[in-house]
Design an enzyme around this catalytic site. Structure first.
Site, PDB file in Angstrom:
ATOM      1  N   LYS A 112       0.805  -1.221   0.000  1.00 24.26           N
ATOM      2  CA  LYS A 112       0.000   0.000   0.000  1.00 24.26           C
ATOM      3  C   LYS A 112       0.837   1.269   0.000  1.00 24.26           C
ATOM      4  O   LYS A 112       0.368   2.313  -0.440  1.00 24.26           O
ATOM      5  CB  LYS A 112      -0.978   0.000   1.181  1.00 24.26           C
ATOM      6  CG  LYS A 112      -2.012  -1.106   1.039  1.00 24.26           C
ATOM      7  CD  LYS A 112      -3.211  -0.950   1.931  1.00 24.26           C
ATOM      8  CE  LYS A 112      -4.258  -1.982   1.541  1.00 24.26           C
ATOM      9  NZ  LYS A 112      -5.313  -2.125   2.523  1.00 24.26           N
ATOM     10  N   LYS A 194      -6.627 -11.839  -5.911  1.00 20.58           N
ATOM     11  CA  LYS A 194      -7.630 -12.004  -4.867  1.00 20.58           C
ATOM     12  C   LYS A 194      -8.851 -11.133  -5.169  1.00 20.58           C
ATOM     13  O   LYS A 194      -8.694 -10.011  -5.635  1.00 20.58           O
ATOM     14  CB  LYS A 194      -6.978 -11.547  -3.554  1.00 20.58           C
ATOM     15  CG  LYS A 194      -7.593 -12.083  -2.304  1.00 20.58           C
ATOM     16  CD  LYS A 194      -6.826 -11.583  -1.090  1.00 20.58           C
ATOM     17  CE  LYS A 194      -7.062 -10.102  -0.875  1.00 20.58           C
ATOM     18  NZ  LYS A 194      -6.739  -9.635   0.479  1.00 20.58           N
ATOM     19  N   LYS A 197     -12.249  -5.526  -2.446  1.00 19.76           N
ATOM     20  CA  LYS A 197     -13.265  -4.476  -2.354  1.00 19.76           C
ATOM     21  C   LYS A 197     -12.936  -3.312  -3.265  1.00 19.76           C
ATOM     22  O   LYS A 197     -13.822  -2.597  -3.705  1.00 19.76           O
ATOM     23  CB  LYS A 197     -13.285  -3.911  -0.926  1.00 19.76           C
ATOM     24  CG  LYS A 197     -13.824  -4.831   0.137  1.00 19.76           C
ATOM     25  CD  LYS A 197     -13.539  -4.168   1.487  1.00 19.76           C
ATOM     26  CE  LYS A 197     -14.140  -4.942   2.639  1.00 19.76           C
ATOM     27  NZ  LYS A 197     -13.692  -4.380   3.927  1.00 19.76           N
TER      28      LYS A 197
END
Ligand code: AMP
Ligand code: TRP
Length: 328
Positions: A112, A194, A197
């Site tokens: 991130k 994966k 969201k």
């Protein structure tokens, strides 16, 4: 002896079937035999930029979704992290026992922050806040998806380090409860990534609140392969294997049974039936969600949950401060 279970989900939109199969479904099952505490981790959510109005709504969305999937506030504690001051307080203390070296090895931080000098400090400290969440409730079991394994390991390391210094009964050493191998849900448009969201393509995931037509569309368009055989082989056939995993999770059939059932059939027919199984499973969740989300009882549940959580948190904080020598 009953065990204490703790877990949390970030209040962001697009909670998807990966979150459900990896985390939420475990949460509801664990309620039968344990004392469960389920948190909406809003302090974790602000490690990345958030619109205040949206965040407030998302907190209530996740709370309603918790209950819609079957978390029962009469049995389990459901609350919002920032309503209990002990989380931030314990996180500070733990920061003084965590090493910058171990934190810089966290893959989530590396992914991130990408080496960016203006990555927020909160993103770096994220795993310490998570350790505080868990240790504050003397938790024995932490049900999470595989992607949280490294954070759980760090939590254990910090807890053991503090216990070695201040006494073995300072913290309960928690254990992660992870998914079985096959239950990691992959993106529908790219079965090597994966399901997430935040992915840009909404058809990459099935959100729990998607309507039937959207779910059908995402499944029918999902990426598979061209050999035409319905067989579980995550390496060679990641797309079909992911669909079989989803099918098996929602139908209750084992993977082998699902495979046997569709042997020799075309992908189209399989996808169509998969869409039916998934929409059948999600319709009652969506209905319950809509009702709970607009009910006034929701805020009462969270207020009551925060009081119950706070009672435990205050007890732990008194113990920790006493051990470390903090306060008057
Ligand atoms: P998050 O989306 O990071 O808030 O995750 C909430 C919970 O869902 C965590 O326990 C994750 O490990 C789990 N989770 C997230 N994505 C997936 C996925 N694709 N498959 C299985 N579990 C997942
Ligand atoms: N980091 C977790 C995730 O992204 C969410 C989380 C925060 C959590 N605190 C926790 C999970 C404590 C379990 C226990 O999914």
């Amino acid at each position: 002896m009953t065990k204490r279970v703790f877990s949390g989900v970030q209040p962001t939109g697009n909670i998807h079937i990966g979150n459900y199969l990896g985390a939420l479904q475990q949460f509801t099952r664990l309620q039968d035999e344990n004392e469960c505490v389920y948190c909406i981790v809003d302090l974790h959510a602000i490690t990345l930029p958030k619109d205040p109005k949206e965040l407030k709504e998302n907190i209530l969305d996740v709370a309603a979704l918790y209950m819609a999937v079957g978390i029962d506030p009469a049995r389990s504690v459901v609350f919002v992290q920032s309503d209990v001051p002990g989380h931030a307080e314990l996180a500070w203390a733990l920061m003084c026992y965590a090493y910058t070296g171990e934190l810089s090895r966290m893959t989530q931080f590396k992914d991130k922050s990408r080496g960016n000098e203006s990555a927020p400090m909160g993103l770096f400290a994220y795993p310490i806040l998570m350790a505080a969440d868990i240790l504050l409730y003397d938790s024995d079991i932490v049900p999470v998806g595989n992607d949280q394994k490294q954070h759980i390991e760090l939590t254990r390391d910090i807890a053991i380090r503090v216990n070695n210094k201040y006494g073995d009964d300072t913290f309960v050493i928690p254990e992660g409860r992870f998914l079985k191998e096959g239950a990691r849900v992959m993106a529908l448009d790219d079965p090597t990534a994966k399901m997430s969201k935040s992915a840009e393509n909404p058809l990459s995931r099935i959100s729990l609140l998607d309507d039937d037509a959207t779910i059908r569309k995402a499944i029918m368009r999902s990426v598979t392969d061209s050999d035409g055989e319905i067989r579980f082989d995550p390496e060679g056939k990641p797309g079909i294997s992911n669909l079989l995993t989803i099918y098996s999770a929602f139908s209750g059939l084992s993977q082998a049974e699902a495979e046997a059932r569709y042997k020799g059939q075309g992908y189209g027919a399989f996808k169509k039936e998969l869409a039916e199984v998934v929409t059948d499973a999600l319709t009652p969740i969506r209905r319950a969600y809509t009702e709970i989300r607009r009910s006034e009882a929701l805020l009462r549940v969270l207020k009551d949950g925060a009081e119950r959580a706070n009672a435990v948190a205050e007890r732990t904080m008194r113990r920790v401060k006493e051990r470390i020598g903090l306060g008057t």
